[in-house]
Design an enzyme around this catalytic site. Structure first.
Site, mmCIF file in Angstrom:
data_model
loop_
_atom_site.group_PDB
_atom_site.id
_atom_site.type_symbol
_atom_site.label_atom_id
_atom_site.label_comp_id
_atom_site.label_asym_id
_atom_site.label_seq_id
_atom_site.Cartn_x
_atom_site.Cartn_y
_atom_site.Cartn_z
ATOM 1 N N SER A 167 2.099 3.830 4.108
ATOM 2 C CA SER A 167 1.982 3.001 2.909
ATOM 3 C C SER A 167 2.715 1.673 3.051
ATOM 4 O O SER A 167 2.225 0.632 2.601
ATOM 5 C CB SER A 167 2.520 3.767 1.698
ATOM 6 O OG SER A 167 1.787 4.947 1.479
ATOM 7 N N HIS A 213 6.835 0.975 -0.141
ATOM 8 C CA HIS A 213 5.804 0.035 -0.569
ATOM 9 C C HIS A 213 6.400 -1.357 -0.750
ATOM 10 O O HIS A 213 5.833 -2.360 -0.298
ATOM 11 C CB HIS A 213 5.184 0.490 -1.895
ATOM 12 C CG HIS A 213 4.437 1.786 -1.795
ATOM 13 N ND1 HIS A 213 3.653 2.281 -2.815
ATOM 14 C CD2 HIS A 213 4.352 2.708 -0.799
ATOM 15 C CE1 HIS A 213 3.110 3.428 -2.447
ATOM 16 N NE2 HIS A 213 3.535 3.715 -1.225
#
Length: 238
Positions: A167, A213
């Site tokens: 991610s 993230h």
């Protein structure tokens, strides 16, 4: 079944076809066959994008293969490659290797990340080059791990938890696409939609590593800004 001619029927014109080589029907058929042979069927835009993005496709294939190896119990792939903040300095390869492993047994995690990789990666690789794409992907993934590590030191992230997934790397690609520049003819709807969807997922799935993230997004944005803001316009003198 295939139809065959009657072997008892005598051949016409001594066994030769009743059409001569100079016959217009033969010439027309030959021309049509040659034209069909020489004109290749056009590729679909998706297939063409994948063909021109070898690094993106390779990363996606390797990641999925590694995820499949996680189901071999005796190999302990996830435990060996996942990022653990407490072990970060003793086993520094985990800053990058965590991009190759994902949660299991559900394929949702790896499939969602690979969709983002193929969607954004193919575009960036074709637009900005394979080298820039590969460097951005890896450094963004490492940047996500660094953010997790720093927040673990600050007491925000869990120091003993196993952090897995690409991610951070995928969000690095999103970071590049968020750089304000006219040099990228991007689909803003897809980029913003991806970010909003991931933001909403934070309220549904508490185990999402938003720290990774954020770290990947920051690294990707910085690298994208350095690349896009220093590019010379097309046609400019060297």
């Amino acid at each position: 079944m295939t139809d065959h001619s009657d072997h008892n029927e005598p051949p016409t014109n001594g066994g030769r076809s009743s059409f001569s080589q100079d016959s217009p029907e033969v010439g027309q058929a030959d021309t049509s066959l040659n034209h069909a042979h020489n004109v290749a069927a056009p590729r679909s835009p998706a297939v063409e994008a994948l063909r021109r993005s070898p690094v993106t496709v390779t990363i996606a294939v390797v990641t999925v293969v590694v995820w499949l190896t996680q189901f071999v119990p005796t190999w302990h792939v996830q435990e060996k490659l996942a990022f653990v903040p407490l072990w970060a300095l003793d086993e520094p390869w985990r800053f990058a290797s965590t991009m190759l492993v994902h949660s299991q047994p559900s394929p949702a995690h790896v499939l969602f990340n690979m969709m983002g990789l193929l969607l954004f990666g193919t575009f960036l690789e074709r637009t900005l080059g394979s080298t820039f794409f590969a460097v951005t992907y890896v450094l963004s993934g490492v940047g996500g791990s660094v953010m997790v590590w720093l927040l673990a030191l600050a007491g925000t992230a869990h120091p003993f938890a196993l952090y897995v997934g690409a991610s951070g790397a995928v969000f690095g690609l999103v970071g590049v696409l968020l750089v304000p520049s006219k040099r990228l003819d991007r689909n803003w709807g897809g980029v913003v939609g991806f970010v909003l969807l991931n933001t909403l997922m934070l309220f549904v799935e508490p185990n999402i590593a938003w720290e990774a993230h954020l770290g990947g997004l920051i690294v990707g944005f910085v690298l994208g800004a350095l690349r896009l803001w220093t590019m010379k316009p097309k046609g400019a003198r060297q």
